[in-house]
Design a protein around this motif. Structure first.
Motif, PDB file in Angstrom:
ATOM      1  N   LYS A  36       5.657   2.280   9.074  1.00 13.18           N
ATOM      2  CA  LYS A  36       4.977   3.020   8.007  1.00 13.18           C
ATOM      3  C   LYS A  36       3.592   2.420   7.790  1.00 13.18           C
ATOM      4  O   LYS A  36       3.454   1.209   7.648  1.00 13.18           O
ATOM      5  CB  LYS A  36       5.787   2.928   6.712  1.00 13.18           C
ATOM      6  CG  LYS A  36       5.159   3.713   5.565  1.00 13.18           C
ATOM      7  CD  LYS A  36       5.984   3.617   4.306  1.00 13.18           C
ATOM      8  CE  LYS A  36       5.607   2.456   3.427  1.00 13.18           C
ATOM      9  NZ  LYS A  36       4.402   2.645   2.613  1.00 13.18           N
ATOM     10  N   GLY A  38       0.417   2.702   5.155  1.00 13.64           N
ATOM     11  CA  GLY A  38       0.150   3.228   3.820  1.00 13.64           C
ATOM     12  C   GLY A  38      -1.293   3.028   3.410  1.00 13.64           C
ATOM     13  O   GLY A  38      -2.200   2.869   4.243  1.00 13.64           O
ATOM     14  N   PHE A  61       5.095   6.853  10.164  1.00 16.32           N
ATOM     15  CA  PHE A  61       5.236   7.472   8.852  1.00 16.32           C
ATOM     16  C   PHE A  61       3.937   7.158   8.116  1.00 16.32           C
ATOM     17  O   PHE A  61       3.631   5.994   7.850  1.00 16.32           O
ATOM     18  CB  PHE A  61       6.470   6.854   8.189  1.00 16.32           C
ATOM     19  CG  PHE A  61       6.653   7.065   6.707  1.00 16.32           C
ATOM     20  CD1 PHE A  61       5.957   8.041   5.995  1.00 16.32           C
ATOM     21  CD2 PHE A  61       7.560   6.286   6.022  1.00 16.32           C
ATOM     22  CE1 PHE A  61       6.157   8.228   4.633  1.00 16.32           C
ATOM     23  CE2 PHE A  61       7.774   6.458   4.654  1.00 16.32           C
ATOM     24  CZ  PHE A  61       7.062   7.431   3.958  1.00 16.32           C
ATOM     25  N   ASP A  63       2.073   7.151   4.891  1.00 12.10           N
ATOM     26  CA  ASP A  63       2.466   7.181   3.476  1.00 12.10           C
ATOM     27  C   ASP A  63       1.224   7.123   2.593  1.00 12.10           C
ATOM     28  O   ASP A  63       0.902   6.081   2.015  1.00 12.10           O
ATOM     29  CB  ASP A  63       3.401   5.987   3.203  1.00 12.10           C
ATOM     30  CG  ASP A  63       3.927   5.954   1.774  1.00 12.10           C
ATOM     31  OD1 ASP A  63       3.948   7.009   1.126  1.00 12.10           O
ATOM     32  OD2 ASP A  63       4.333   4.860   1.331  1.00 12.10           O
ATOM     33  N   LYS A  65       0.786   9.363   0.041  1.00 14.96           N
ATOM     34  CA  LYS A  65       1.188   9.873  -1.283  1.00 14.96           C
ATOM     35  C   LYS A  65       0.121  10.787  -1.871  1.00 14.96           C
ATOM     36  O   LYS A  65      -0.404  10.550  -2.970  1.00 14.96           O
ATOM     37  CB  LYS A  65       1.468   8.713  -2.239  1.00 14.96           C
ATOM     38  CG  LYS A  65       2.556   7.761  -1.759  1.00 14.96           C
ATOM     39  CD  LYS A  65       2.849   6.686  -2.790  1.00 14.96           C
ATOM     40  CE  LYS A  65       3.880   5.671  -2.329  1.00 14.96           C
ATOM     41  NZ  LYS A  65       3.406   4.764  -1.259  1.00 14.96           N
ATOM     42  N   THR A  89       3.696  11.765   3.246  1.00 17.71           N
ATOM     43  CA  THR A  89       4.117  11.868   1.839  1.00 17.71           C
ATOM     44  C   THR A  89       3.068  12.537   0.962  1.00 17.71           C
ATOM     45  O   THR A  89       1.855  12.338   1.131  1.00 17.71           O
ATOM     46  CB  THR A  89       4.375  10.473   1.225  1.00 17.71           C
ATOM     47  OG1 THR A  89       3.312   9.590   1.584  1.00 17.71           O
ATOM     48  CG2 THR A  89       5.697   9.905   1.639  1.00 17.71           C
ATOM     49  N   VAL A 123       7.195  12.127  -3.119  1.00 12.78           N
ATOM     50  CA  VAL A 123       7.605  10.960  -3.911  1.00 12.78           C
ATOM     51  C   VAL A 123       8.097  11.466  -5.265  1.00 12.78           C
ATOM     52  O   VAL A 123       7.431  12.272  -5.918  1.00 12.78           O
ATOM     53  CB  VAL A 123       6.417   9.986  -4.105  1.00 12.78           C
ATOM     54  CG1 VAL A 123       6.820   8.825  -5.007  1.00 12.78           C
ATOM     55  CG2 VAL A 123       5.919   9.481  -2.758  1.00 12.78           C
ATOM     56  N   VAL A 163      11.131  11.084  -1.398  1.00 12.99           N
ATOM     57  CA  VAL A 163      11.233   9.632  -1.444  1.00 12.99           C
ATOM     58  C   VAL A 163      11.917   9.307  -2.771  1.00 12.99           C
ATOM     59  O   VAL A 163      11.478   9.782  -3.828  1.00 12.99           O
ATOM     60  CB  VAL A 163       9.840   8.966  -1.396  1.00 12.99           C
ATOM     61  CG1 VAL A 163       9.976   7.447  -1.464  1.00 12.99           C
ATOM     62  CG2 VAL A 163       9.082   9.390  -0.148  1.00 12.99           C
ATOM     63  N   VAL A 215      13.056   2.434   4.117  1.00 11.99           N
ATOM     64  CA  VAL A 215      11.711   1.856   4.225  1.00 11.99           C
ATOM     65  C   VAL A 215      11.803   0.391   3.830  1.00 11.99           C
ATOM     66  O   VAL A 215      12.154   0.068   2.695  1.00 11.99           O
ATOM     67  CB  VAL A 215      10.719   2.588   3.297  1.00 11.99           C
ATOM     68  CG1 VAL A 215       9.329   1.975   3.428  1.00 11.99           C
ATOM     69  CG2 VAL A 215      10.682   4.075   3.603  1.00 11.99           C
TER      70      VAL A 215
END
Ligand SMILES: O=c1ccn([C@@H]2O[C@H](COP(=O)(O)O)[C@@H](O)[C@H]2O)c(=O)[nH]1
Length: 239
Positions: A36, A38, A61, A63, A65, A89, A123, A163, A215
């Motif tokens: 992941k 982010g 992934f 992430d 958000k 996400t 999320v 999530v 995760v």
């Protein structure tokens, strides 16, 4: 992305260092299903850094958000799609129109780019929050009720999953069905530091409850030997 138990582990590479992220991705490859990236990594290294980690061959992934008005989120998904993330996400708090726009944009952008459509997950309530935090920001519902409410809304808006923390897995599966994907942070092997996570369970417990993806960041990346830490968790899951 494979769903063999240990392949459900997605290791969070929360670092600004591209070389370290690539090394970890290669080292962890036998023990996890993906990595992941982010806000910390993407903020420092952007698409170029993403491509370097993707070059290791690990599914990624992404992430970020995303949480904005529908048009902006849709355009952001179009802009990100050339990276071909496996999972992306957004925030369910963006509302039904934003989630629907995100799902539509993912389908259209993946077709335009010619890559597989990423799994789009929303999320619900961050795993670093508990009942008192929720009350502090003005939510009236109990935390678990709010998570299930947001999960239902995400499903009705066309998202592939959400999530959530391990504590809500069974409630969401019951409300949204077995095929609705649950991506679950707040995973802590027995005895490891919880840090800022407030709603936690062990990897084995979360899989037994029905998590689709686990995760796991610091318990692996901050370990003395990340490969051994990942292998130990993978073995706990039956690898
Ligand atoms: O509710 C959420 C949503 C995302 N995360 C992310 O997962 C990892 C967890 O890392 P640990 O080191 O295992 O705590 C991290 O990148 C978060 O941004 C989350 O924890 N909770």
């Amino acid at each position: 992305m494979s769903t063999d138990a240990h392949r459900r582990i997605l290791c969070a590479l929360d670092t600004t260092d591209t070389a370290q992220a690539c090394d970890l991705a290669r080292t962890l490859a036998p023990h996890v299903g993906g990595v992941k990236l982010g806000l910390e990594f993407f903020g420092a290294n952007g698409p170029a850094g993403f491509r370097q980690v993707a070059g290791t061959g690990m599914p990624i992934f992404l992430d970020l958000k995303l949480h904005d008005i529908p048009n902006t989120v849709a355009k952001a998904i179009h802009a990100l799609m050339p990276l071909a993330p496996s999972i992306l996400t957004i925030h369910t708090a963006g509302g039904p129109a934003m989630m629907a726009a995100a799902a539509k944009a993912a389908t259209e952008a993946a077709e335009a780019v010619g890559c597989p459509r990423p799994i789009i997950v929303g999320v619900t309530i961050l795993t670093s929050l508990d009942e008192s935090d929720l009350e502090a920001v003005g939510y009236q519902n109990k935390l678990a009720d709010q998570v299930v409410k947001l999960a239902r809304l995400a499903k009705d808006s066309g998202l592939d999953g959400v999530v959530c923390s391990p504590l809500e897995i069974e409630l969401i599966k019951e409300a949204c069905g077995r095929d609705f994907k649950l991506v679950v942070p707040g995973i802590r092997p027995a005895g490891s530091a919880t840090g800022d996570q407030k709603r936690v369970m062990t990897p084995r417990q979360a899989i037994d409850k029905g998590a689709d993806y686990l995760v796991i960041g610091r318990p692996i990346t901050q370990a003395e030997d990340p490969a051994v830490a990942a292998q130990t968790i993978a073995k706990e899951l039956g690898a």
